[in-house]
Design an enzyme around this catalytic site. Structure first.
Site, PDB file in Angstrom:
ATOM      1  N   GLY A  51      -4.467   6.082  -0.684  1.00  0.00           N
ATOM      2  CA  GLY A  51      -4.619   5.430  -1.983  1.00  0.00           C
ATOM      3  C   GLY A  51      -3.944   6.320  -3.027  1.00  0.00           C
ATOM      4  N   ARG A  93       3.907  11.807   1.417  1.00  0.00           N
ATOM      5  CA  ARG A  93       4.022  10.344   1.379  1.00  0.00           C
ATOM      6  C   ARG A  93       4.930   9.979   0.209  1.00  0.00           C
ATOM      7  NH1 ARG A  93      -1.069   6.715   2.464  1.00  0.00           N
ATOM      8  NH2 ARG A  93       0.626   5.342   3.152  1.00  0.00           N
ATOM      9  N   ASP A 238       0.921   1.375  -5.876  1.00  0.00           N
ATOM     10  CA  ASP A 238       1.354   2.736  -5.540  1.00  0.00           C
ATOM     11  C   ASP A 238       2.405   3.247  -6.506  1.00  0.00           C
ATOM     12  OD1 ASP A 238       0.082   1.862  -2.902  1.00  0.00           O
ATOM     13  OD2 ASP A 238       0.426   4.017  -2.715  1.00  0.00           O
ATOM     14  N   ASN A 248       3.106  -1.954  -3.651  1.00  0.00           N
ATOM     15  CA  ASN A 248       1.711  -1.842  -3.175  1.00  0.00           C
ATOM     16  C   ASN A 248       1.717  -2.130  -1.672  1.00  0.00           C
ATOM     17  OD1 ASN A 248      -1.106  -1.365  -3.766  1.00  0.00           O
ATOM     18  ND2 ASN A 248      -1.443  -3.517  -3.329  1.00  0.00           N
TER      19      ASN A 248
END
Ligand code: MRU
Length: 350
Positions: A51, A93, A238, A248
């Site tokens: 998240g 990430r 995101d 997202n």
């Protein structure tokens, strides 16, 4: 009015970082503890914590661990080693911009510090955590105000809840608040293949807080939206590009297309730390590709025929034109445009 708000996925306690292991939920609630920044980088990559805002908060605490370790080893020359640690963290990430936003903020703070940097850096990480929680509460109220009292159902995708943030959640923060205010009857959640964030995490949060929740396979979304029962699709992000395009969880774009086709509105809920004004539009957002095994297997068991390939992008881009409302802690934008997104940064937080 009780707004349930008990879940905290990230803790700093006894001079260590503790992460609720989201891979084990809902079967087991286990916190793992860290004092090695490289292990935190692995934890982000391996989805112990996930998240976008939660990754940002975690990275800030990982920077504290890095600085503590490097300063203790070499009080005169620690900065080069920390720079390498931060570069590794940032590579964990690629899509969630909160990771890069938090590391950039930490770098700016480090540049201001002389002597032992650890106390001031810990205060900075704690401020990043507290600001995220506060932003979520503000967005919860702003987003809930858009949900008409008597709304039967909304739908969400992935997990944009307390688990994905410092606490309370973005999309689930709006849902928590709307339910507490008596505006909303129930929530439909996509199971969200391949990591099942909807089935494992969103369903866990909603069940724990007594909010009626129904799970569906992504393939059932079109039929659900056609039924007329759902008024809003509410999701997190995101990364939001300067023109309002939204990255997202993979499947968000499809849901937004379906929602528009069926007259259902799409609400994106994201703090301004998720907005990347440096990227002109969604085409410039890097999309993380994850291992094929995540698609070819389920719960560690191979489910696909041997020899088949798999395409596994973790995120997709929803064009701004499909976003009815963008909710941030600085205010609400109806029909995001480049100008309206830029104007958000001219206002103080609500
Ligand atoms: O791969 P994940 O689980 O990190 O993906 C998370 C999402 O896509 C969330 O919707 C997004 O980060 C917003 S969280 C408030």
């Amino acid at each position: 009015m009780t707004v349930h708000d008990t879940i905290r996925p990230i803790r700093w306690d006894a001079d260590r970082l503790w992460l609720l292991d989201q891979r084990a939920l809902p079967a087991r609630e286990v916190y793992l503890d860290y004092d090695d920044p490289a292990a935190v980088t692995e934890a982000i990559r391996d989805m112990v914590v996930r998240g976008a805002p939660a990754i940002g908060v975690t990275a800030a605490y990982a920077a504290v661990l890095a600085v503590r370790r490097r300063y203790a080893a070499d009080p005169a020359g620690w900065r080069a080693a920390v720079a390498a640690d931060l570069a590794q963290l940032e590579a964990a990430r690629p899509t969630a911009v909160n990771l890069h936003w938090a590391v950039a903020r930490i770098r700016r703070r480090l540049a201001e510090l002389d002597g032992d940097p650890v106390p001031a850096l810990l205060a900075e990480a704690q401020a990043i955590e507290a600001e995220d929680l506060a932003a979520n509460r503000v967005m919860g109220r702003l987003g809930a105000a858009l949900i008409e009292p008597g709304t039967a159902a909304v739908m969400t995708h992935c997990n944009a809840g307390a688990l994905a943030t410092a606490g309370f959640g973005t999309a689930l923060g709006v849902i928590r608040q709307a339910f507490a205010e008596g505006r909303l009857g129930e929530v439909y959640a996509d199971e969200t293949r391949p990591w099942l964030q909807g089935a494992r995490l969103t369903a866990w949060e909603l069940a724990r807080e007594g909010i009626p929740a129904t799970l569906l396979c992504e393939g059932a979304a079109a039929a659900l939206l056609r039924s007329g029962r759902v008024s809003w699709v509410i999701v997190g992000a995101d990364r939001v590009a300067a023109n309002g395009d939204v990255a997202n969880k993979i499947g968000t774009y499809g849901l937004a297309v379906l929602a528009r086709h069926h007259g259902v509105r799409t609400m994106v809920v994201a703090p301004t730390s998720t907005v990347d004004l440096a990227l002109a539009d969604g085409d410039a957002i890097p999309i993380e590709q994850r291992a094929p095994e995540e698609v070819l297997c389920c719960a560690g068991q191979a489910v696909a025929a041997t020899g088949v390939a798999a395409w596994n992008p973790a995120f997709d881009i929803t064009p701004a034109a499909l976003v009815d409302v963008l909710v941030t802690e600085r205010g609400v934008v109806h029909g995001p445009t480049r100008e309206a997104v830029a104007a958000l940064f001219e206002r103080p937080p609500s």
